[in-house]
Design a protein around this motif. Structure first.
Motif: not given
Length: 98
Positions: A1-14, A58-63, A68-70
């Motif tokens: 699976m190829e990960s996105s190229t942009s850095p992961l933003p904060p995922v605290h709110a909807i 749940d979706y925060r965990g999925r993101i 996760d590279p592993d």
């Protein structure tokens, strides 16, 4: 699976979750599934927002899993182990058959 190229933003709110999913963080179909799950949680909740909180967690965990590279390696190891156990069980049945 190829990960996105942009850095992961904060995922605290909807809004953060929506933004991350729109930017390609998460698994295929997660954006539409998130919106459907969110709508269902809002429609089924009156004053108890436990279901809504569960959707967000749940979706925060999925993101995070998607990023996760592993993760791919761990999934493949699980598949390989399952296949080995299944093969061994089938071989054991074949040996005990008359």
């Amino acid at each position: 699976m190829e990960s996105s190229t942009s850095p992961l933003p904060p995922v605290h709110a909807i809004g953060d979750l929506r933004g991350a999913l729109r930017a390609g963080h998460g698994f295929p179909g997660d954006l539409n599934a998130f919106e459907a799950d969110l709508r269902h949680a809002l429609e089924s909740s009156s004053t108890d927002l436990t279901t809504l909180a569960s959707v967000i967690v749940d979706y925060r965990g999925r993101i995070r899993l998607h990023e996760d590279p592993d993760f791919d390696t761990a999934v493949q190891e699980g598949i390989d182990l399952s296949m080995r156990v299944k093969r061994e069980a089938q071989n054991g049945r074949a040996m005990s058959s008359p």
